[in-house]
Design a protein around this motif. Structure first.
Motif, mmCIF file in Angstrom:
data_model
loop_
_atom_site.group_PDB
_atom_site.id
_atom_site.type_symbol
_atom_site.label_atom_id
_atom_site.label_comp_id
_atom_site.label_asym_id
_atom_site.label_seq_id
_atom_site.Cartn_x
_atom_site.Cartn_y
_atom_site.Cartn_z
ATOM 1 N N GLU A 116 11.219 3.612 0.275
ATOM 2 C CA GLU A 116 11.712 2.715 1.336
ATOM 3 C C GLU A 116 10.871 1.450 1.394
ATOM 4 O OE1 GLU A 116 14.150 1.389 4.450
ATOM 5 O OE2 GLU A 116 14.405 3.040 3.035
ATOM 6 N N ALA A 117 9.550 1.591 1.270
ATOM 7 C CA ALA A 117 8.677 0.425 1.263
ATOM 8 C C ALA A 117 9.007 -0.498 0.100
ATOM 9 C CB ALA A 117 7.214 0.864 1.190
ATOM 10 N N ALA A 118 9.263 0.091 -1.069
ATOM 11 C CA ALA A 118 9.638 -0.705 -2.240
ATOM 12 C C ALA A 118 10.944 -1.467 -1.988
ATOM 13 C CB ALA A 118 9.767 0.195 -3.469
ATOM 14 N N GLY A 119 11.892 -0.795 -1.344
ATOM 15 C CA GLY A 119 13.163 -1.451 -1.039
ATOM 16 C C GLY A 119 13.002 -2.622 -0.083
ATOM 17 N N ILE A 120 12.150 -2.463 0.924
ATOM 18 C CA ILE A 120 11.894 -3.557 1.867
ATOM 19 C C ILE A 120 11.238 -4.723 1.141
ATOM 20 C CG2 ILE A 120 10.682 -4.249 3.963
ATOM 21 C CD1 ILE A 120 10.811 -1.298 4.855
ATOM 22 N N LEU A 121 10.289 -4.421 0.266
ATOM 23 C CA LEU A 121 9.611 -5.476 -0.484
ATOM 24 C C LEU A 121 10.594 -6.220 -1.387
ATOM 25 C CD1 LEU A 121 6.326 -3.584 -1.352
ATOM 26 C CD2 LEU A 121 6.480 -5.704 -0.028
ATOM 27 N N GLU A 122 11.508 -5.491 -1.978
ATOM 28 C CA GLU A 122 12.526 -6.139 -2.815
ATOM 29 C C GLU A 122 13.391 -7.077 -1.994
ATOM 30 O OE1 GLU A 122 14.801 -3.223 -4.913
ATOM 31 O OE2 GLU A 122 13.079 -2.449 -6.013
ATOM 32 N N SER A 123 13.759 -6.648 -0.802
ATOM 33 C CA SER A 123 14.586 -7.504 0.058
ATOM 34 C C SER A 123 13.817 -8.729 0.510
ATOM 35 C CB SER A 123 15.094 -6.727 1.265
ATOM 36 O OG SER A 123 14.040 -6.381 2.140
ATOM 37 N N LEU A 124 12.504 -8.580 0.730
ATOM 38 C CA LEU A 124 11.689 -9.731 1.084
ATOM 39 C C LEU A 124 11.604 -10.718 -0.079
ATOM 40 C CD1 LEU A 124 8.680 -8.112 3.004
ATOM 41 C CD2 LEU A 124 10.513 -9.510 3.959
ATOM 42 N N GLY A 125 11.502 -10.190 -1.304
ATOM 43 C CA GLY A 125 11.476 -11.046 -2.478
ATOM 44 C C GLY A 125 12.772 -11.788 -2.660
ATOM 45 N N ALA A 126 13.900 -11.099 -2.424
ATOM 46 C CA ALA A 126 15.207 -11.752 -2.537
ATOM 47 C C ALA A 126 15.378 -12.825 -1.494
ATOM 48 C CB ALA A 126 16.318 -10.697 -2.424
ATOM 49 N N ALA A 127 14.904 -12.537 -0.269
ATOM 50 C CA ALA A 127 15.019 -13.520 0.818
ATOM 51 C C ALA A 127 14.195 -14.769 0.500
ATOM 52 C CB ALA A 127 14.559 -12.908 2.130
ATOM 53 N N ARG A 128 13.020 -14.559 -0.115
ATOM 54 C CA ARG A 128 12.167 -15.688 -0.461
ATOM 55 C C ARG A 128 12.827 -16.564 -1.517
ATOM 56 N NH1 ARG A 128 6.033 -14.519 -2.127
ATOM 57 N NH2 ARG A 128 5.928 -14.113 0.111
ATOM 58 N N GLU A 129 13.499 -15.922 -2.501
ATOM 59 C CA GLU A 129 14.167 -16.672 -3.564
ATOM 60 C C GLU A 129 15.317 -17.491 -3.024
ATOM 61 O OE1 GLU A 129 15.252 -13.823 -6.455
ATOM 62 O OE2 GLU A 129 13.191 -13.290 -6.973
ATOM 63 N N ASN A 130 15.989 -16.953 -1.996
ATOM 64 C CA ASN A 130 17.115 -17.688 -1.404
ATOM 65 C C ASN A 130 16.602 -18.780 -0.476
ATOM 66 O OD1 ASN A 130 18.951 -16.065 -2.742
ATOM 67 N ND2 ASN A 130 19.025 -14.554 -1.066
ATOM 68 N N LEU A 188 0.830 -1.205 0.000
ATOM 69 C CA LEU A 188 0.000 0.000 0.000
ATOM 70 C C LEU A 188 0.866 1.257 0.000
ATOM 71 C CD1 LEU A 188 -2.912 -0.799 2.497
ATOM 72 C CD2 LEU A 188 -3.153 -0.207 0.084
ATOM 73 N N LEU A 189 1.877 1.287 0.841
ATOM 74 C CA LEU A 189 2.763 2.448 0.899
ATOM 75 C C LEU A 189 3.474 2.652 -0.438
ATOM 76 C CD1 LEU A 189 4.474 2.064 4.403
ATOM 77 C CD2 LEU A 189 2.519 3.489 3.794
ATOM 78 N N ARG A 190 3.958 1.586 -0.998
ATOM 79 C CA ARG A 190 4.673 1.682 -2.281
ATOM 80 C C ARG A 190 3.762 2.181 -3.398
ATOM 81 N NH1 ARG A 190 5.794 -3.937 -4.810
ATOM 82 N NH2 ARG A 190 3.547 -3.675 -5.088
#
Length: 220
Positions: free
Chosen positions: A206-220, A67-69
């Protein structure tokens, strides 16, 4: 993911997520169970070691981060967005009101501690993605006895059939309660209304950046 600004955005995401949950419940009579559980269970985490842990990890506020993004970066807004914004501003206002009533803060804390103790008897029947009806009922009752006595009260719009359903009405109150808890945390972490007015793109980024890091963590 533990900078002070990131923590502030996680708390703000919790606030926006709660507003969206209240809207969905009132208008559709339902909400994503795991999202509702992450928000409502945050009320039971009083002395959390990290901001992420309040929500069971940053993943717990993923819908709020989205929502923030999507909504703060600019562009078109619709009636649903305006309604969510109204709920957010109302919850921030009530959080400010509550800060002026230390006795109410104490009552809320005691009520949450009592609820947490009572729910230990039901833990075996729960999992992290569902909410026990008794927990929702107790938190909604505590909200009604404390924060809901402050003015102006949050006026929730929705379908009468949903709002007249005791279980759905209790979930709406629990969601609003969770939003005010996130607003309290956001303020503790340095959040202010001015940031919502003048730092919207920064918050969205910042919200977009957090979401990207969550996506990367999920892929790993």
């Amino acid at each position: 993911m533990s900078t002070a600004y990131t923590d502030r955005i996680l708390a703000l995401a919790g606030l926006f997520q709660a507003a969206r949950l209240a809207q969905q419940l009132a208008r559709e009579g339902r909400a994503e169970p795991s999202t509702l559980a992450a928000s409502v269970q945050s009320l039971l985490i009083i002395d959390a070691p990290t901001t992420e842990s309040v929500y069971g990890g940053a993943q717990g506020v993923r819908p709020g981060l989205e929502l923030l993004r999507d909504k703060l970066a600019g562009g078109n807004t619709d009636a649903n967005d305006v309604e969510i914004a109204r709920y957010v501003i109302s919850m921030i206002h009530l959080e400010g009101q509550m800060r002026r009533h230390p006795e109410m803060q104490d009552a809320v804390r005691r009520g949450i501690e009592a609820t947490r103790e009572q729910m230990k008897f039901f833990e075996a029947a729960e999992n992290s993605e569902t909410l026990h009806p008794r927990l929702v009922e107790k938190l909604a009752e505590l909200y009604t006895q404390t924060i809901s006595t402050l003015t102006p009260r949050i006026m929730v719009n929705g379908e009468h059939g949903h709002l007249s359903n005791p279980l759905i009405a209790a979930r709406v109150r629990a969601a609003l309660f969770a939003g005010i808890r996130s607003a309290f945390l956001w303020h503790q972490l340095g959040g202010s209304r001015w940031q919502l007015l003048f730092s919207r793109k920064k918050i969205a980024g910042e919200a977009a950046g957090i979401l990207e890091s969550l996506g990367a963590a999920r892929e790993n």
